[in-house]
Design an enzyme around this catalytic site. Structure first.
Site, PDB file in Angstrom:
ATOM      1  N   HIS A 268       1.859  52.570  -5.783  1.00 31.40           N
ATOM      2  CA  HIS A 268       2.498  53.725  -5.153  1.00 31.40           C
ATOM      3  C   HIS A 268       3.727  53.244  -4.398  1.00 31.40           C
ATOM      4  O   HIS A 268       3.716  52.153  -3.833  1.00 31.40           O
ATOM      5  CB  HIS A 268       1.533  54.417  -4.178  1.00 31.40           C
TER       6      HIS A 268
ATOM      7  N   ASP B 187      -4.255  59.656  -8.661  1.00 28.50           N
ATOM      8  CA  ASP B 187      -4.466  60.012 -10.066  1.00 28.50           C
ATOM      9  C   ASP B 187      -5.546  59.182 -10.755  1.00 28.50           C
ATOM     10  O   ASP B 187      -5.951  59.511 -11.857  1.00 28.50           O
ATOM     11  CB  ASP B 187      -3.149  59.832 -10.843  1.00 28.50           C
TER      12      ASP B 187
HETATM   13  N1  CMC Z   1       0.595  48.221 -13.165  1.00 27.02           N
HETATM   14  C1  CMC Z   1       1.160  46.980 -13.224  1.00 27.02           C
HETATM   15  N2  CMC Z   1       2.201  46.576 -12.468  1.00 27.02           N
HETATM   16  C2  CMC Z   1       2.709  47.464 -11.616  1.00 27.02           C
HETATM   17  C3  CMC Z   1       2.187  48.776 -11.475  1.00 27.02           C
HETATM   18  C4  CMC Z   1       1.086  49.133 -12.289  1.00 27.02           C
HETATM   19  N3  CMC Z   1       0.542  50.352 -12.214  1.00 27.02           N
HETATM   20  N4  CMC Z   1       2.896  49.457 -10.558  1.00 27.02           N
HETATM   21  C5  CMC Z   1       3.836  48.603 -10.108  1.00 27.02           C
HETATM   22  N5  CMC Z   1       3.729  47.412 -10.738  1.00 27.02           N
HETATM   23  C6  CMC Z   1       4.535  46.216 -10.495  1.00 27.02           C
HETATM   24  C7  CMC Z   1       5.893  46.292 -11.191  1.00 27.02           C
HETATM   25  O1  CMC Z   1       5.837  45.766 -12.495  1.00 27.02           O
HETATM   26  C8  CMC Z   1       6.751  45.496 -10.261  1.00 27.02           C
HETATM   27  O2  CMC Z   1       6.498  44.136 -10.508  1.00 27.02           O
HETATM   28  P1  CMC Z   1       7.627  42.992 -10.246  1.00 27.02           P
HETATM   29  O3  CMC Z   1       8.088  43.197  -8.824  1.00 27.02           O
HETATM   30  O4  CMC Z   1       6.885  41.714 -10.451  1.00 27.02           O
HETATM   31  O5  CMC Z   1       8.709  43.252 -11.248  1.00 27.02           O
HETATM   32  C9  CMC Z   1       6.199  45.819  -8.875  1.00 27.02           C
HETATM   33  O6  CMC Z   1       4.827  46.163  -9.093  1.00 27.02           O
HETATM   34  C10 CMC Z   1       6.901  46.967  -8.168  1.00 27.02           C
HETATM   35  O7  CMC Z   1       6.960  48.073  -9.083  1.00 27.02           O
HETATM   36  P2  CMC Z   1       8.008  49.246  -8.957  1.00 27.02           P
HETATM   37  O8  CMC Z   1       7.994  50.028 -10.213  1.00 27.02           O
HETATM   38  O9  CMC Z   1       9.316  48.700  -8.472  1.00 27.02           O
HETATM   39  O10 CMC Z   1       7.371  50.029  -7.753  1.00 27.02           O
HETATM   40  P3  CMC Z   1       7.681  51.510  -7.406  1.00 27.02           P
HETATM   41  O11 CMC Z   1       7.394  51.670  -5.972  1.00 27.02           O
HETATM   42  O12 CMC Z   1       9.030  51.890  -7.870  1.00 27.02           O
HETATM   43  O13 CMC Z   1       6.616  52.268  -8.335  1.00 27.02           O
HETATM   44  C11 CMC Z   1       4.961  53.615  -9.231  1.00 27.02           C
HETATM   45  C12 CMC Z   1       5.638  53.109  -7.936  1.00 27.02           C
HETATM   46  C13 CMC Z   1       3.924  54.641  -8.820  1.00 27.02           C
HETATM   47  C14 CMC Z   1       6.013  54.282 -10.114  1.00 27.02           C
HETATM   48  C15 CMC Z   1       4.303  52.453  -9.973  1.00 27.02           C
HETATM   49  O14 CMC Z   1       3.358  51.811  -9.164  1.00 27.02           O
HETATM   50  C16 CMC Z   1       3.681  52.876 -11.291  1.00 27.02           C
HETATM   51  O15 CMC Z   1       4.378  52.949 -12.313  1.00 27.02           O
HETATM   52  N6  CMC Z   1       2.335  53.180 -11.301  1.00 27.02           N
HETATM   53  C17 CMC Z   1       1.688  53.708 -12.476  1.00 27.02           C
HETATM   54  C18 CMC Z   1       1.970  55.204 -12.601  1.00 27.02           C
HETATM   55  C19 CMC Z   1       1.182  56.008 -11.603  1.00 27.02           C
HETATM   56  O16 CMC Z   1       0.004  55.794 -11.393  1.00 27.02           O
HETATM   57  N7  CMC Z   1       1.867  56.994 -10.981  1.00 27.02           N
HETATM   58  C20 CMC Z   1       1.250  57.897 -10.017  1.00 27.02           C
HETATM   59  C21 CMC Z   1       1.776  57.698  -8.631  1.00 27.02           C
HETATM   60  S1  CMC Z   1       0.765  58.504  -7.376  1.00 27.02           S
HETATM   61  C22 CMC Z   1       0.931  60.173  -7.675  1.00 27.02           C
HETATM   62  C23 CMC Z   1       2.269  60.682  -7.339  1.00 27.02           C
HETATM   63  O17 CMC Z   1       2.646  60.680  -6.169  1.00 27.02           O
HETATM   64  O18 CMC Z   1       2.949  61.143  -8.275  1.00 27.02           O
END
Ligand code: CMC
Length: 429
Positions: free
Chosen positions: A306, A363
């Site tokens: 998140h 989720d």
């Molecule tokens: N599985 C594996 N690696 C992950 C995941 C995951 N679910 N989420 C983040 N990472 C890693 C990512 O690869 C990155 O690694 P590195 O720094 O080594 O390159 C690091 O963690 C940071 O990721 P980010 O994408 O920069 O982080 P963010 O804050 O932009 O992303 C997120 C937040 C929710 C988009 C992401 O965690 C994700 O894609 N999760 C899966 C989708 C999901 O469950 N979404 C629902 C969010 S909660 C409901 C809502 O509010 O909508």
């Protein structure tokens, strides 16, 4: 209390005001930075940008805290109803008994959908995703429900909010019935908001739907957990589109479109599809954990991570408990719950997930609850959208009333070609 930050740039120092939130948040006010110094700020994805002051929802992502108008989400999930929580978000206070009765009866009064809207549904391809349909239908509400000049502005706003909350729920159930080619079920004033939805979804002339209070309760909690989440992607879309002073239906339609994405509200569908894939491939979670950690693989563990929470999402804790409760009450077993729990157990001990602060989000377990309610998978994001409506509405209202309101218009750092001359087509090499 320090209320200035000093920025040193190009040998000179500048004072920037620091503003303080009621729960200890601090932010540097950079409103005049460009005007005074010629600098803009760079923050891809707005991960560290406060776009507004808000008194609706407080989150502490490090401690896993979520409160609406000061009230912890755990207390709302335990004691409130979705309709009452919606009232709280929109009006900043819990309703008194008569206020809640008035609000509920307004929702009943506005639950019917204009019959002409049915023909829209019938013309969407059968395989169209319900979120695309919902976004279009919400946008089209303005055409069917224009302003009512004889009402005061306050009355108009209250009616519009009631229409949105009530009709979007009816539209969602209608879209399901039409997608199945089944007869529509109309809302009933005798039923509560959540019971009405379940009845509109599942009642049929051949098999009357028996309302079960356990399931109505589960749906209330599910929607309370989604009711608002401060400046998330879809809410920011509502505020941004709304900042151009479009009508609220258009702004909320933008919110539905943003929520559709698998990184946001579409994640609940993506999680259940991932769990199903693991189940169908024999139930071994190891290759999926490995894929999620592999830098060269775009696969992510859906329902994990998140932008704000760097610990367990407090909504996910409640949702996980709900899975066990609902399945027990329904005397059902869902093998996907076992897979989800195994994934969580392994991920939370794995150094990759620990170092990246990746925990289950709302989720991760919600699809199991929705499955127990009988909701089809492609409707999962729609369920999120209905739940998020009070948040979108209250945030839209707050932005409209904000004395510091401005058209949303971020800046950029241009990195393209420098000035060059136009080359006629026959001279291009
Ligand atoms: N599985 C594996 N690696 C992950 C995941 C995951 N679910 N989420 C983040 N990472 C890693 C990512 O690869 C990155 O690694 P590195 O720094 O080594 O390159 C690091 O963690 C940071 O990721 P980010 O994408 O920069 O982080 P963010 O804050 O932009 O992303 C997120 C937040 C929710 C988009 C992401 O965690 C994700 O894609 N999760 C899966 C989708 C999901 O469950 N979404 C629902 C969010 S909660 C409901 C809502 O509010 O909508």
């Amino acid at each position: 209390m320090k209320d200035k930050a000093i920025l040193t740039y190009d040998g000179k120092s500048y004072e920037l005001p620091v503003i303080h939130g009621s729960e200890g948040d601090k932010a540097i006010d950079i409103t005049n930075l460009r005007k005074d110094i010629g600098l803009t700020t760079f923050d891809p994805g707005f991960g560290n940008t406060g776009s507004c002051k808000s008194s609706i929802t407080f989150m502490d992502g490090d401690k896993g805290i979520l409160r609406h108008c000061g009230i912890p989400i755990e207390q709302l999930a335990e004691h409130s109803s979705f309709v009452e929580t919606a009232y709280l978000l929109i009006n900043s206070e819990l309703p008194k008994k008569d206020e809640l009765e008035r609000f509920s009866s307004m929702l009943n009064d506005h639950s019917l959908v204009h019959e002409d809207m049915r023909s829209f549904f019938e013309n969407f391809p059968r395989r169209a995703h319900p979120m695309g349909i919902l976004s279009s239908m919400v946008n089209s509400l303005m055409a069917f429900y224009p302003e009512i000049p004889e009402k005061t502005e306050d009355e108009q706003i209250n009616i519009t909010f009631a229409r949105l909350l009530s009709k979007v729920r009816s539209l969602a159930a209608m879209s399901y019935k039409i997608s199945r080619g089944h007869k529509l079920v109309y809302p009933s004033n005798r039923l509560s908001y959540c019971a009405n939805f379940l009845n509109m979804m599942f009642d049929s002339p051949v098999r009357p739907y028996v309302i079960e209070e356990d399931l109505v309760h589960a749906l209330n909690v599910f929607w309370i957990l989604h009711a608002d989440h401060e400046q998330n992607c879809s809410t920011s879309a509502v505020r941004l589109v709304g900042s151009a002073r479009v009508n609220i239906y258009a702004a909320i339609s933008a919110g539905v479109a943003a929520l559709w994405g698998p990184l946001h509200g579409g994640a609940n569908q993506a999680v259940i599809e991932m769990l199903q894939l693991i189940y169908d491939s024999g139930g071994d979670i190891t290759p999926f954990i490995a894929k999620a950690k592999d830098k060269n693989d775009s696969f992510r563990l859906m329902g994990f991570g998140h932008r704000v929470y760097k610990t367990y999402d407090p909504r996910a804790k409640i949702m996980k408990k709900m899975c066990d409760t609902v399945l027990k009450q329904q005397k059902k077993n869902n093998p996907l719950l076992g897979i989800a729990k195994r994934l969580e157990e392994v991920a939370l001990k794995d150094s990759y997930f620990i170092e990246h602060n990746l925990y289950p989000n709302v989720d991760f377990y919600s699809g199991i609850v929705l499955t127990a309610l009988g909701i089809p998978r492609n409707m999962f994001p729609v369920m999120f959208a209905i739940g998020r409506l009070p948040g979108w509405i209250s945030q839209w209202r707050e932005s409209i009333d904000d004395p510091h309101w401005r058209l949303h218009r971020p800046r950029q750092v241009y990195i393209g070609a420098k000035k060059r001359d136009y080359v006629p087509i026959d001279k291009r090499v």
